[in-house]
Scaffold this motif. Structure first.
Motif, short mmCIF file in Angstrom:
data_model
loop_
_atom_site.label_atom_id
_atom_site.label_comp_id
_atom_site.label_asym_id
_atom_site.label_seq_id
_atom_site.Cartn_x
_atom_site.Cartn_y
_atom_site.Cartn_z
N LYS A 285 -2.21 -1.05 -4.09
CA LYS A 285 -3.21 -0.17 -3.51
C LYS A 285 -2.62 1.22 -3.29
O LYS A 285 -1.55 1.36 -2.71
CB LYS A 285 -3.73 -0.74 -2.18
CG LYS A 285 -4.94 0.02 -1.64
CD LYS A 285 -5.58 -0.72 -0.49
CE LYS A 285 -6.85 -0.01 -0.02
NZ LYS A 285 -7.49 -0.70 1.12
N ASP B 118 -6.98 4.27 -5.66
CA ASP B 118 -7.98 3.37 -5.06
C ASP B 118 -8.84 4.08 -4.03
O ASP B 118 -10.01 3.77 -3.86
CB ASP B 118 -7.27 2.17 -4.41
CG ASP B 118 -6.51 1.35 -5.43
OD1 ASP B 118 -7.17 0.70 -6.26
OD2 ASP B 118 -5.27 1.37 -5.42
N HIS B 119 -8.22 5.02 -3.32
CA HIS B 119 -8.95 5.73 -2.26
C HIS B 119 -8.41 7.14 -2.17
O HIS B 119 -7.21 7.36 -2.21
CB HIS B 119 -8.77 5.00 -0.93
CG HIS B 119 -9.58 5.56 0.18
ND1 HIS B 119 -10.94 5.75 0.10
CD2 HIS B 119 -9.22 6.00 1.42
CE1 HIS B 119 -11.39 6.27 1.24
NE2 HIS B 119 -10.36 6.43 2.04
N VAL B 120 -9.32 8.13 -2.08
CA VAL B 120 -8.93 9.53 -1.97
C VAL B 120 -9.48 10.09 -0.66
O VAL B 120 -10.64 9.86 -0.32
CB VAL B 120 -9.47 10.35 -3.17
CG1 VAL B 120 -9.11 11.83 -3.02
CG2 VAL B 120 -8.92 9.81 -4.48
N VAL B 121 -8.64 10.81 0.07
CA VAL B 121 -9.06 11.37 1.35
C VAL B 121 -8.91 12.89 1.33
O VAL B 121 -8.06 13.44 0.64
CB VAL B 121 -8.24 10.78 2.52
CG1 VAL B 121 -8.50 9.29 2.66
CG2 VAL B 121 -6.74 11.03 2.34
N LYS C 32 -4.03 11.86 -0.80
CA LYS C 32 -4.63 13.04 -0.18
C LYS C 32 -4.99 14.04 -1.28
O LYS C 32 -4.15 14.39 -2.10
CB LYS C 32 -3.65 13.68 0.80
CG LYS C 32 -4.10 15.02 1.36
CD LYS C 32 -3.00 15.68 2.17
CE LYS C 32 -3.41 17.08 2.61
NZ LYS C 32 -2.35 17.78 3.35
N GLU D 61 -9.59 15.45 -6.60
CA GLU D 61 -10.10 14.10 -6.35
C GLU D 61 -10.57 13.43 -7.64
O GLU D 61 -10.29 12.25 -7.89
CB GLU D 61 -11.25 14.14 -5.34
CG GLU D 61 -11.87 12.77 -5.09
CD GLU D 61 -13.02 12.81 -4.11
OE1 GLU D 61 -13.39 11.73 -3.60
OE2 GLU D 61 -13.57 13.89 -3.86
N LEU E 121 -9.05 9.89 -9.10
CA LEU E 121 -9.87 8.69 -9.30
C LEU E 121 -9.82 8.23 -10.76
O LEU E 121 -9.79 7.03 -11.04
CB LEU E 121 -11.31 8.96 -8.87
CG LEU E 121 -11.51 9.14 -7.36
CD1 LEU E 121 -12.94 9.59 -7.06
CD2 LEU E 121 -11.18 7.86 -6.59
N SER F 291 -20.00 8.29 3.63
CA SER F 291 -20.17 8.81 2.27
C SER F 291 -20.71 10.23 2.42
O SER F 291 -20.78 10.76 3.53
CB SER F 291 -21.17 7.94 1.48
OG SER F 291 -22.48 8.11 1.99
N HIS G 151 0.86 -1.19 0.00
CA HIS G 151 0.00 0.00 0.00
C HIS G 151 0.89 1.24 0.00
O HIS G 151 1.80 1.34 0.81
CB HIS G 151 -0.89 -0.02 1.26
CG HIS G 151 -2.03 0.93 1.24
ND1 HIS G 151 -3.17 0.73 1.99
CD2 HIS G 151 -2.24 2.10 0.56
CE1 HIS G 151 -4.01 1.73 1.79
NE2 HIS G 151 -3.46 2.58 0.92
N THR H 154 -3.54 5.14 -1.91
CA THR H 154 -4.39 6.12 -1.24
C THR H 154 -3.75 7.49 -1.40
O THR H 154 -2.55 7.63 -1.18
CB THR H 154 -4.55 5.79 0.27
OG1 THR H 154 -5.26 4.56 0.40
CG2 THR H 154 -5.33 6.89 1.00
#
Length: 219
Positions: free
Chosen positions: A95, A115-118, A99, A106, A110, A144, A69, A97
């Motif tokens: 994987k 895989d994941h946006v914060v 920021k 964002e 994507l 969400s 990751h 992630t």
């Protein structure tokens, strides 16, 4: 086997993730362009290196594709964040992630394969605002844009009532997934479970339904 993580960007956000993962016993590679930051984390992370992650040769030399990751926590440089994410994806990192600075950032992340946006600043702001507005809410976790998990203190108004008495699921569309009482926690409580004033109810559902529940049941 321990998972291997790489954290790119050692500002406040990336630095805190690096520390937390290390405290959990994970292998962490810390990467930043700033030599002072890298020196700071050389005694914290498993490895800490100075590197420009927009340079594909640097990522390859670090064996980045072998990490389970990778967290891209680059600060204000959106271009570097996007280029780094794109290269990580092309190199086959399992994987990723990242920021994000804003909603546009964002969307781009994507589209290129994050895989994941914060949004740490935005999400923390919402969390604090929600806690300030409600006297009953102890903690708030956004699942969400419309759904959350909240910790709500049971007021005197529902003291002695059961989950069935309140008919929470049918009337409000919510699920009480656990009840904390002192040091005890009851996961998946039965419908006839009696609630006491001061209990902490862990509730999951739509934000609008949670607000309605707070107003009508908790006061």
């Amino acid at each position: 086997m321990k998972k291997q993580f790489a954290v790119i960007g050692l500002g406040r956000f990336g630095g805190s993730i690096c520390r937390a993962l290390t405290e959990e016993g994970m292998d962490v590679l810390a990467i930043d362009m700033n030599e002072d930051r890298v020196n700071e984390f050389s005694m914290i992370a498993s490895h800490a290196v100075v590197g420009d992650t927009t340079d594909e040769s640097v990522l390859k030399s670090l064996g980045i594709r072998n990490f389970d990751h990778v967290i891209v926590a680059i600060g204000d440089d959106i271009q570097s964040s996007i280029l780094t994410t794109l290269m990580l994806k092309e190199l086959g990192v399992n994987k990723i992630t990242v920021k994000a600075q804003n909603d546009y950032h964002e969307k781009v992340l994507l589209k290129i394969g994050a895989d994941h946006v914060v949004h740490p600043e935005r999400d923390m702001g919402r969390r604090i605002a929600h806690n300030i507005v409600s006297n009953n809410v102890l903690d708030y976790l956004e699942l969400s844009d419309e759904h959350s998990i909240v910790e709500i203190i049971a007021s005197e108004r529902i003291d002695g009532k059961s989950i069935l008495d309140m008919d929470v699921r049918a009337r409000y569309g919510l699920n009480i997934v656990a009840i904390k009482r002192g040091n005890d926690i009851n996961v998946s409580p039965q419908a006839d479970e009696s609630i006491q004033k001061g209990d902490i109810l862990i509730v999951i559902g739509a934000d609008s339904d949670i607000s309605r529940f707070e107003r009508k049941i908790l006061g």
